[in-house]
Design an enzyme around this catalytic site. Structure first.
Site, PDB file in Angstrom:
ATOM      1  N   ALA A  94       0.856  -1.180   0.000  1.00 42.35           N
ATOM      2  CA  ALA A  94       0.000   0.000   0.000  1.00 42.35           C
ATOM      3  C   ALA A  94       0.888   1.225   0.000  1.00 42.35           C
ATOM      4  O   ALA A  94       1.807   1.340   0.819  1.00 42.35           O
ATOM      5  CB  ALA A  94      -0.883  -0.006   1.238  1.00 42.35           C
ATOM      6  N   GLY A  95       0.666   2.110  -0.964  1.00 36.70           N
ATOM      7  CA  GLY A  95       1.421   3.353  -1.024  1.00 36.70           C
ATOM      8  C   GLY A  95       0.607   4.454  -0.371  1.00 36.70           C
ATOM      9  O   GLY A  95      -0.510   4.219   0.119  1.00 36.70           O
TER      10      GLY A  95
ATOM     11  N   GLY B  16      -2.434   4.991  -2.799  1.00 32.64           N
ATOM     12  CA  GLY B  16      -3.249   3.856  -3.234  1.00 32.64           C
ATOM     13  C   GLY B  16      -2.394   2.603  -3.261  1.00 32.64           C
ATOM     14  O   GLY B  16      -1.271   2.591  -2.742  1.00 32.64           O
TER      15      GLY B  16
ATOM     16  N   LYS C  65       2.202   1.963  -9.267  1.00 34.39           N
ATOM     17  CA  LYS C  65       1.598   2.680  -8.144  1.00 34.39           C
ATOM     18  C   LYS C  65       0.302   3.271  -8.650  1.00 34.39           C
ATOM     19  O   LYS C  65       0.295   3.934  -9.704  1.00 34.39           O
ATOM     20  CB  LYS C  65       2.509   3.813  -7.677  1.00 34.39           C
ATOM     21  CG  LYS C  65       3.783   3.337  -7.012  1.00 34.39           C
ATOM     22  CD  LYS C  65       4.524   4.525  -6.441  1.00 34.39           C
ATOM     23  CE  LYS C  65       5.710   4.085  -5.620  1.00 34.39           C
ATOM     24  NZ  LYS C  65       6.313   5.180  -4.880  1.00 34.39           N
TER      25      LYS C  65
ATOM     26  N   ASP D 111      14.367  12.438   2.501  1.00 35.06           N
ATOM     27  CA  ASP D 111      13.780  11.289   3.202  1.00 35.06           C
ATOM     28  C   ASP D 111      14.566  10.028   2.877  1.00 35.06           C
ATOM     29  O   ASP D 111      13.998   8.969   2.625  1.00 35.06           O
ATOM     30  CB  ASP D 111      12.311  11.144   2.796  1.00 35.06           C
ATOM     31  CG  ASP D 111      11.550  10.216   3.741  1.00 35.06           C
ATOM     32  OD1 ASP D 111      12.103   9.894   4.820  1.00 35.06           O
ATOM     33  OD2 ASP D 111      10.433   9.813   3.401  1.00 35.06           O
TER      34      ASP D 111
HETATM   35  O1  ACK Z   1       8.811  -3.669   1.327  1.00 42.96           O
HETATM   36  P1  ACK Z   1       8.002  -3.935   0.118  1.00 42.96           P
HETATM   37  O2  ACK Z   1       7.843  -5.310  -0.360  1.00 42.96           O
HETATM   38  O3  ACK Z   1       8.509  -3.003  -1.060  1.00 42.96           O
HETATM   39  O4  ACK Z   1       6.598  -3.234   0.308  1.00 42.96           O
HETATM   40  C1  ACK Z   1       6.557  -1.956  -0.233  1.00 42.96           C
HETATM   41  C2  ACK Z   1       5.254  -1.711  -0.970  1.00 42.96           C
HETATM   42  O5  ACK Z   1       5.511  -1.827  -2.335  1.00 42.96           O
HETATM   43  C3  ACK Z   1       4.658  -0.343  -0.670  1.00 42.96           C
HETATM   44  O6  ACK Z   1       5.564   0.653  -1.048  1.00 42.96           O
HETATM   45  C4  ACK Z   1       6.801  -2.281  -2.562  1.00 42.96           C
HETATM   46  N1  ACK Z   1       7.328  -1.597  -3.727  1.00 42.96           N
HETATM   47  C5  ACK Z   1       7.289  -0.279  -4.004  1.00 42.96           C
HETATM   48  N2  ACK Z   1       7.890  -0.044  -5.184  1.00 42.96           N
HETATM   49  C6  ACK Z   1       8.307  -1.237  -5.667  1.00 42.96           C
HETATM   50  C7  ACK Z   1       9.004  -1.634  -6.830  1.00 42.96           C
HETATM   51  N3  ACK Z   1       9.397  -0.736  -7.745  1.00 42.96           N
HETATM   52  N4  ACK Z   1       9.277  -2.931  -6.965  1.00 42.96           N
HETATM   53  C8  ACK Z   1       8.897  -3.827  -6.066  1.00 42.96           C
HETATM   54  N5  ACK Z   1       8.233  -3.505  -4.932  1.00 42.96           N
HETATM   55  C9  ACK Z   1       7.943  -2.225  -4.738  1.00 42.96           C
HETATM   56  C10 ACK Z   1       7.608  -1.962  -1.338  1.00 42.96           C
END
Ligand code: ACK
Length: 992
Positions: free
Chosen positions: A637-638, A641, A661, A754
């Site tokens: 979850a971002g 969304g 995203k 950040d």
């Molecule tokens: O720690 P995660 O598995 O890595 O959980 C968060 C989640 O989405 C919410 O931000 C994953 N995430 C974000 N961008 C990417 C990306 N480009 N490739 C793979 N996972 C991502 C992030």
């Protein structure tokens, strides 16, 4: 029916009402309610008292005596008990329970009816059998009823039972009789209980007090001395006083558990294996101090582990210690009349403070092994043995002689070790200034930092002896081919030099000596380095020059370089600007002034400067046709969304894995703008360590940002899930990637704000990429902008103090955050500053506290972290420097072998060593790392000084009861810092 017969009826009810009384401090001599057979009491005359035995519901007899000759005058009816054995009684109590009829309630008995009876006793040493002589009896009292009953009460079945107690004594014969004289009353004697009082056996203050009979005189107490319980010993004589009522009064004195025993539930229990108690007293058994053990139960002392000892005067609570390692860095200063020997304390003091040194002198001939002890002529000031300072002056030595000085460190347990004492030797030749053998001090290794065609940059570690007043260094060099026939030399105050005017592709020999206020040191060994040829890579050479010169010559040189740089780029900019469109001008306006873009590097343009943010998106991000995107699953979850993984088809290319995203439905325009803002930023970057933007979907719903897919997700959770899985080189590789991405960003004039492990993504090849560009704002041209953060809280733990206090965000504040990321990486995703509150983090940083090295962290990396956390932001390293520093570490992995826990490898910092606050107590220290819950465990296990804590190993930490791995880690890494601190303090000459 006679009144006596009527009375029988009454007895039936007495059974129900009657309950015998008993007390713990009474010894009962007679209780008629408990006699099972006939009582056998005598009555005189025969028609006087009447014995009636009823059976209760348990078929036990109730013995009652009654008399009711109320109508006949001159009654004299006696009832006599059996002989009662006095036992230990001095005073006995007679408790009578009886009913007595009210004479007024009986008609026609006014002259004859009585409402009392008399109680007598007679002491004898033996039973008289049936003989009874009333005249021998002594009257105790006339017994009257508090309550007498009437005929009406009888009718109403109300019974009024009286209880009267009389004291008899002192009694001294073996026994006595009781007698009851009736003189014309209507009585039923329901029970007679005879007892005496005692103070019962008791345990107080680990002493036992026996049953004790009080004195007859109720105003005087019996003093009783207690006996200590097993495995206890007297402190002040334990005493209690027995009061007349059988109560223990006024406890005095006490016993305490002996050595090897502790009090548990009023007794003394043996200490368990691994524990000991060296003193008698009301203390608990303690865990064996470090490096000691106890096998059996009840240990009074813990035995030292092999190789560890306890000096004669060492208290048993002290850790076992060992002899110190030899002194380090022995150095001499020689002039015509005196020779000053100076050294650093040993890296391992053996855990003791009573460190001394002995200096042994040998005079040697020209051949090796031709040495004999120096004669008496040599004078040592203050003395050759038992030195408490790490210096001695030698006088009256011969000119042109070779002396070898062996310096050994000793402590209070050196005598106990059977191993030969290690020493450090130094050879001094009085005719030429001496030479330092291996193991003795040299002015650091002469290291080549870089070389070009005509110059070579050298650097070395400064001597770490605080008392050494280094005036400057002299570097002697010559072409190797020409031997030492002619040489050049140069002097420098800094521990580095750039030697210029050299020939290309030529090998030079260098050596170095130190000049102090006491004179010159010996020359270091010789080092050979070569200049490069004409075809060497100039660019890298220049890069190195920039780094080395910056480090070595300091701010002034840097200023000159930057000024030149400004002049050159300024001119170029004038030229470029005159050719720029207005759009281009806007870009230049928003360049980050202090982080100048390098030639050929794009500059970052803040999307907020576009009147229409959609224009920024279109300029920097490709619009993707949503039919080319296949969403496969939600991965997180971002802020705006869901984040999904999926595939992206690009015509003529292979499908690629992407992360998508999405902007959730129901958004307002501002949210849409903020969401796409990240894409406008990301789209400007093109670097292997920055997350790549594939494109955006803005023309259909849902609005999406498509970026490259990073298989291992965010770095913080990735590390936490793979705790301890990587080699240091792998971790440094990750850090290098992040530093490289950050260098790119800072070159572009972009400040991240950040930077944290949670905002770094990791792919399947462990490549780390900087992501999350949500917080960024350009700061420079708009002073107001520095004071606002839209929609975001400052991530305190990652943020530099100046950014927290006055929003001064810059690449230097990003460098601070980078140091925190380094710490996160090296601790496998531990939370910076653990559970400390944000407020405490801010305060402790302000007071100079910095995160200690994580467990197993190479010294070089912790030093770089500390460098990033310099309070003064201009002193923090630039990302370009960090990348090349990390590159060096990767190229030279042995530089990573020195861990912070290895004391002897205490580094010279690349910059200034940050002074940590010096904790004064275990409590303060544990508080500072939020581990105060273990305070008692440390103290109970004998770790009551910081010195002793500094010696603790991870096993010790586990042994004292720290079970949680996270806590063990935190404590151990803080112990490492503590060691550094103590050493640092020691080297500054403080003693903690
Ligand atoms: O720690 P995660 O598995 O890595 O959980 C968060 C989640 O989405 C919410 O931000 C994953 N995430 C974000 N961008 C990417 C990306 N480009 N490739 C793979 N996972 C991502 C992030």
């Amino acid at each position: 029916m006679t009144s006596g017969k009527k009375y029988c009826l009454v007895l039936l009810f007495l059974r129900i009402l009657f309950t015998p009384s008993s007390h713990g401090n009474q010894v009962v001599l007679l209780d008629t309610t408990t006699v099972l057979g006939e009582l056998g009491w005598k009555t005189y005359p025969i028609n006087g008292w009447d014995a009636i035995t009823e059976m209760d519901e348990h078929n036990r007899p109730i013995h009652t005596f009654q008399v009711c000759n109320v109508m006949e005058p001159n009654q004299n009816n006696w009832l006599r008990s059996n002989w009662i054995f006095r036992q230990a009684a001095q005073k006995v109590y007679v408790e009578l329970r009886f009913t007595l009829r009210d004479c007024n309630s009986i008609p026609w008995v006014s002259g004859t009816c009585k409402e009392t009876f008399n109680l007598f006793y007679h002491e004898t040493d033996e039973s008289h059998g049936g003989a009874f002589k009333p005249a021998q009896y002594t009257k105790i009292d006339t017994i009257a009823a508090d309550e007498s009953f009437t005929q009406m009460d009888l009718g109403d079945r109300i019974l009024k039972l009286n209880t009267e107690v009389r004291e008899v004594g002192p009694v001294s014969r073996k026994g006595f009789y009781l007698a009851f004289q009736d003189i014309g009353a209507c009585i039923a004697l329901v029970s007679v209980r005879v007892y005496y009082k005692k103070c019962p056996f008791t345990l107080r203050n680990l002493a036992s007090f026996p049953d004790t009979v009080p004195r007859v005189d109720s105003s005087s107490l019996v003093e009783v001395r207690g006996a200590c319980v097993d495995h206890a010993e007297e402190r002040d004589t334990p005493k209690l006083y027995c009061g007349a009522d059988g109560d223990w009064l006024v406890p005095l004195g006490k016993c305490v558990c002996s050595m090897g025993y502790e009090e548990i539930d009023g007794a003394c229990a043996a200490c368990k294996p691994g524990f000991y108690k060296a003193f008698a007293g009301n203390i608990k058994c303690s865990k064996c101090p470090p490096h000691s053990y106890s096998y059996g139960e009840g240990a009074i002392l813990c035995h030292c582990e092999k190789g560890f000892y306890r000096a004669e005067k060492d208290p048993p609570t002290m850790a076992c210690t060992r002899p110190p390692s030899p002194p380090r860095n022995v150095l001499f200063h020689l002039n015509d009349t005196c020779l000053l020997l100076e050294w650093s304390p040993p890296s391992d003091t053996g855990g003791r403070r009573d460190l001394t040194y002995n200096v042994l002198c040998k005079r040697c001939g020209p051949q090796p092994g031709q040495c004999q002890l120096c004669g008496e002529e040599l004078r040592f000031v203050p003395r050759p043995q038992g030195l408490t300072n790490s210096t001695v002056t030698v006088m009256d030595f011969s000119a042109r002689a070779n002396y070898t000085f062996e310096i050994e460190s000793l402590n209070g347990v050196s005598e106990m070790s059977h191993f030969p004492r290690p020493f450090t030797a130094i050879t001094v030749s009085t005719d030429q200034g001496g030479s330092a053998p291996a193991g003795a001090f040299m002015v650091g290794m002469l290291k080549k930092d870089w070389a070009s065609q005509n110059s070579i940059a050298l650097s070395w570690l400064e001597p770490d002896l605080p008392s050494l007043n280094v005036v400057d260094y002299e570097i002697k060099y010559y072409e190797k081919e020409h031997e030492e026939l002619s040489y050049s030399s140069t002097r420098t105050k800094a521990p580095s030099v750039i030697i210029t005017g050299l020939k290309p592709s030529t090998c030079y020999v260098f050596s170095l000596r130190t000049r102090t206020s006491a004179g010159h040191s010996a020359y270091s060994p010789k080092y050979e380095y070569e200049t490069t040829d004409d075809t060497s890579d100039m660019a890298s050479d220049q890069g190195q020059v920039l780094v080395i010169v910056t480090a070595a010559v300091g701010g002034f040189t840097l200023l000159i370089i930057l000024t030149l740089f400004f002049l050159i780029t300024g001119r170029c900019q004038w030229y470029i600007k005159s050719k720029m469109s207005s759009e281009d001008k806007r870009r230049t306006n928003y360049q980050n002034g202090h982080a100048l873009p390098y030639p050929g590097v794009k500059t970052y343009v803040d999307p907020d400067t576009y009147e229409d943010p959609a224009q920024a998106v279109h300029e920097f991000a490709k619009e993707i046709d949503p039919t080319r995107i296949r969403i496969e699953r939600v991965i997180g979850a971002g802020e705006f969304g869901e984040v999904c993984s999926g595939r992206l088809r690009t015509p003529g290319k292979r499908e690629t894995a992407v992360a998508i995203k999405t902007l959730k439905g129901g958004y307002v325009e501002r949210q849409r703008r903020d969401f796409l803002r990240e894409a406008s930023i990301m789209g400007q970057f093109d670097h292997p360590n920055i997350i790549r933007l594939e494109g955006v979907v803005t023309k259909s719903r849902p609005v999406m940002i498509v970026v490259e897919y990073m298989e291992n997700g965010s770095l913080d959770s990735f590390l936490r899930n793979h705790d301890g899985h990587f080699t240091v080189i792998q971790l440094v590789g990750m850090l290098r990637g992040i530093a490289s991405g950050m260098k790119y960003l800072s070159d572009m004039g972009y400040v991240h704000r950040d930077l944290a492990a949670r905002n770094i993504l990791v792919n399947s090849n462990l490549v780390c990429k900087v992501s999350d560009f949500g917080l960024s704002r350009v700061l420079e041209d708009d002073p107001e902008a520095a004071y606002t953060t839209t929609g975001g809280k400052i991530p305190i733990r990652w943020t530099a103090p100046e950014a927290i206090s006055y929003r001064k965000f810059s690449s230097a504040s990003d460098a601070w955050s980078y140091g925190i990321v380094m710490w996160e990486v090296m601790s496998y995703g531990e939370r910076p500053y653990w559970e400390m509150s944000n407020q405490d983090v801010i305060l402790s940083i302000e007071e100079g506290y910095r995160l200690p090295a994580p467990m197993g962290c190479p010294v070089a990396l912790h030093q770089l972290m500390l460098h990033c956390w310099q309070k003064e932001r201009s002193q923090r390293p630039k990302f370009i420097d960090m990348v090349s520093f990390l590159d060096k570490l990767i190229r030279n992995p042995s530089s990573l072998l020195a861990l912070v826990e290895d004391m002897q490898c205490l580094p010279d910092s690349p910059g200034e060593v940050v002074d940590y606050p010096m904790f004064i107590s275990i409590g303060d220290w544990l508080d500072s790392i939020k581990m105060s819950q273990y305070k008692n465990s440390f103290v109970a296990a004998g770790f009551s000084t910081l010195d002793s804590v500094a010696q603790m190993t991870i096993e010790d930490v586990r042994r004292i009861g720290v079970v949680l791995i996270g806590h063990q880690r935190r404590i151990v890494s803080s112990i490492q810092t503590l060691r550094l601190q103590l050493l640092h303090e020691q080297e500054k000459g403080f003693h903690v």
